[in-house]
Scaffold this active site. Structure first.
Site, mmCIF file in Angstrom:
data_model
loop_
_atom_site.group_PDB
_atom_site.id
_atom_site.type_symbol
_atom_site.label_atom_id
_atom_site.label_comp_id
_atom_site.label_asym_id
_atom_site.label_seq_id
_atom_site.Cartn_x
_atom_site.Cartn_y
_atom_site.Cartn_z
ATOM 1 N N ASP A 483 0.861 -1.243 -0.002
ATOM 2 C CA ASP A 483 0.166 0.192 -0.033
ATOM 3 C C ASP A 483 0.879 1.286 -0.125
ATOM 4 O O ASP A 483 2.022 1.164 0.051
ATOM 5 C CB ASP A 483 -0.739 0.137 1.570
ATOM 6 N N ASP A 553 -10.892 2.220 -3.006
ATOM 7 C CA ASP A 553 -11.226 1.897 -1.594
ATOM 8 C C ASP A 553 -13.047 1.943 -1.643
ATOM 9 O O ASP A 553 -13.568 1.665 -0.640
ATOM 10 C CB ASP A 553 -10.803 2.888 -0.651
#
Ligand code: GLA
Length: 746
Positions: A483, A553
């Protein structure tokens, strides 16, 4: 004329023609200045012993290079790699500050080489060949007539794809330093402006939305200056005709194999010339090129389609999934995963994780991914990044035992890292304040309470390699989610001298790539999924290292229609991370049926991201059917040809389908955003089938010809009086309804 399969050279008049069965690309060396003139790019044309007929020249009241010559203006010559400062006032493909301080260069043609296959670019991701016969590469060697700088322009043409890749390389063969202030990977001057610009843009949680607008005089720049390709503009643009649709008309795609600051620009002048260029963003960039040094730009992948956007996308999909993605997972079925993030956020312990894992395994899920929160003392997003040791409060038996227990359940184990970041409460931050990107003595901004490690510094990369290696050498881990949750500000590296600060952004991303390389060399079997606060670094550079990327997301099925539709413009379904999450959706609060959530997520790398223990037994039955379904069809989904049929950007109904390469089988996804009263009949016209083959459409088992399905389509009506005539299920009076249909040759 020298005979070669894909690269034809007219030796006497210095013309180069790259061509395969679909495309042609032609340029030449100018007689007087020996610079390069662009002649043609588009649908393939016959080779000719002279392309003189493509030259446009007229006497102009302009700056001209040579005395008594009024046709030597670069403002009026289409160029391959334009320079600045003489007779062209548009933005150049490169800009170099010479030792004397001037910026005038004159790169003149010296010679060329033709290579079988495609050479690698040291330290950078790029498309590749497996067999030399798959492509040919032309390298044009130029030299500055004033200094000891050399320039190589690389062109690779693939044999079986309508694809040309381009990049450039600057070499300092002299004894003095030069500074590159701009070094684009490619530039091309189209002799017309009769185009529309199509691009992908967005923000966190709404990535890769499609925009399209006519070109007008002036510049339109898509770019990033944030240290990652970013969610605002994807490093991609296409020029299309006004009449181009998904399935007809011309489209020229340009996609940048890079994950850092980029610029993709079209500049239209008042002579109707459209200059497209793409490369590292020159804004805030400079590169000190010392004697004997070479600077290589990343590559641009140019795709031509005369059959609409969909064909352009399929070309990118085929190339990127087979000749950009690498390693074991490129061609291996991706495991169905369950990710802990939306299930528990930071609040979990070993029992909770094992509970979720156990129930997931029972339903057929194959990989458990432990997301953020397993290291340091990370109970919120305000600490512990950079301390990659297990949090014994949450996992007292350590990662090893957890991984073993998960493997005992028959699942693989995956772990989340955010290697590029650091929190203030860590040893690494306290001991090495200069490892953080910031200007000493000046304020440093935070993002999500975190700071950025200076990946231009090899010591930093080493430290992260060692920390990750400690875990990977000890714990059985088959998957890593990498990430990156904030962007670079106060860009300054304590590792670089003042005259090299302009190199930080590029060196940073080279450092990121080098950590990927080192980890993958040592752990070639690990499946990497990259992520940047969702799709903030969804680019071809990342695809080289991680065959799948978390697309957003935003896990809401309706939002995902747009995100995944737009992402598919360039990226294959096998790269698009997509999960079923709980309702109300955590990002938008919407309640969508669990069927629709899966029916959208199937068209990507499928997984779940919810607390599966909280599902009712009825929901669990549905989930287990979804899992069985995906296992049955994932090879088709990930290796078939994807067709976009109805766009979420202009329709309440959305349709897409994937067809096996041999056209014997297909899966169709059809989605209705809102339910409408007394709605018109909707027909979904299919694509990619064999028109003379008969297919069985399920559910319903209707037998239809391919051309019937393509020209008449499937009828979706709202109220389902005749079961057989509509492909909706019995009751369609609800929002967010969806349907998956299967088609098989009979
Ligand atoms: C980012 C990612 C999410 C999740 C969180 C964890 O937002 O995109 O999927 O991993 O970080 O902090």
């Amino acid at each position: 004329m020298k005979a070669s399969n894909l690269i034809k050279v007219n030796e006497t008049n210095f013309e180069f023609h790259l061509t395969n069965k679909s495309i042609s690309y032609v340029f030449r060396v100018l007689e007087n200045s020996k610079q390069l003139e662009h002649l043609y790019y588009g649908k393939n044309i016959h080779h000719s012993s002279s392309f003189d007929y493509l030259i446009e020249r007229e006497s102009r009241p302009a700056n001209n290079l040579y005395e008594d010559n009024h046709t030597s203006s670069f403002e009026h010559t289409k160029q391959e790699y334009p320079s600045f400062g003489t007779t062209d006032f548009r933005e150049p493909a490169f800009l170099i500050k010479n030792p004397a301080g001037d910026k005038i260069t004159h790169f003149a043609y010296e010679d060329y080489t033709v290579l079988e296959g495609k050479p690698k670019i040291e330290g950078l991701p790029a498309t590749y060949t497996e067999l030399d016969s798959e492509a040919e590469t032309l390298c044009i060697h130029l030299k500055d007539i004033y200094t000891d700088l050399k320039l190589n322009l690389y062109y690779t043409i693939y044999k079986d794809h309508p694809v040309i890749t381009r990049r450039s390389e600057f070499i300092n063969v002299g004894s003095q330093n030069h500074f590159l202030e701009s070094a684009m990977s490619m530039s091309i001057d189209f002799p017309e402006d009769n185009f529309e610009l199509l691009h992908l843009n967005g923000a966190w949680a709404r990535e890769n939305h499609v925009s399209r607008e006519p070109l007008t005089v002036g510049k339109k720049s898509l770019s990033s200056a944030r240290g990652a390709s970013g969610p605002v503009n994807n490093p991609f643009l296409a020029l299309v005709r006004e009449e181009t649709t998904e399935h007809s008309g011309e489209a020229y795609g340009f996609s940048f194999v890079y994950s850092g600051n980029f610029k993709a620009q079209v500049e239209v002048n008042t002579y109707n010339v459209s200059r497209v260029m793409m490369g590292i963003n020159p804004f805030n960039f400079s590169w000190k090129l010392e004697p004997n040094e070479t600077f290589s730009t990343p590559e641009v992948v140019m795709v031509y389609s005369d059959k609409g956007l969909n064909k352009m996308s399929q070309t990118y999909h085929n190339l990127y999934r087979s000749r950009l993605a690498r390693g074991k997972w490129r061609d291996t079925d991706r495991p169905i995963l369950i990710n802990s993030w939306e299930a528990t956020y930071y609040d979990f312990n070993e029992d909770k994780i094992l509970d979720i894992a156990k129930q997931s395994a029972e339903l057929g899920i194959e990989l458990f991914v432990l997301d953020d929160g397993w290291f340091g003392q990370r109970d919120t997003d305000d600490g512990s990044l950079g301390n990659w040791t297990v949090d014994k409060r949450k996992l007292p038996n350590g990662l090893n035992v957890l991984s073993e227990k998960i493997h005992d359940l028959g699942m693989k184990f995956g772990l989340w890292f955010e290697p590029e970041m650091v929190s203030k409460d860590t040893k690494i931050f306290k001991e090495n304040p200069n490892w953080v990107i910031h200007v000493p003595g000046k304020n440093v901004s935070h993002g999500r309470n975190q700071y950025i490690l200076d990946f231009s510094n090899p010591d930093v990369v080493n430290n992260l390699f060692n920390q990750m290696d400690n875990i990977l050498s000890d714990v059985k881990i088959e998957y890593i989610k990498w990430d990156m949750n904030r962007y670079i500000s106060e860009a300054y590296s304590s590792h670089l001298n003042a005259d090299r600060q302009g190199e930080l952004f590029h060196r940073y991303i080279l450092g990121v790539y080098s950590l990927f390389e080192r980890l993958q060399e040592k752990y070639p079997d690990i499946l990497f999924e990259s992520c940047a606060g969702g799709g903030g670094r969804f680019d071809p550079g990342m695809l080289y290292y991680s065959p799948q990327i978390w697309a957003s997301d935003d896990t809401d099925a309706i939002e995902r229609l747009k995100i995944q539709y737009g992402t598919s413009m360039v990226y294959p379904l096998s790269s698009i991370g997509s999960h079923v999450s709980e309702i109300p959706n955590h990002q938008v609060g919407r309640n969508t049926p669990i069927e629709t959530r899966a029916n959208v997520a199937f068209f990507g790398t499928f997984g779940y991201e919810l607390d599966i223990t909280k599902l009712s037994s009825e929901e669990k039955n549905i989930v287990s059917e979804q899992i069985a379904f995906f296992k049955k069809y994932r090879t088709l989904i990930h290796s078939g040809n994807f067709y976009r049929l109805k766009s979420p950007f202009n329709s309440n109904e959305v349709g897409w389908m994937v067809v096996s390469q041999n056209r014997t089988e297909a899966l169709i996804g059809y989605y209705q955003v809102l339910s409408q009263p007394n709605a018109p009949y909707e027909r979904l016209k299919l694509k990619g089938l064999d028109e003379n083959k008969k297919y069985k459409v399920s559910p319903g088992n209707e037998i239809r010809y391919g051309n019937d399905l393509e020209n008449i389509g499937l009828l979706f009506s709202q109220n389902n009086h005749k079961r057989k005539s509509s492909y909706w299920s019995q009751n369609n009076k609800s929002d967010f309804n969806s349907r998956i249909l299967h088609i098989e040759e009979v």
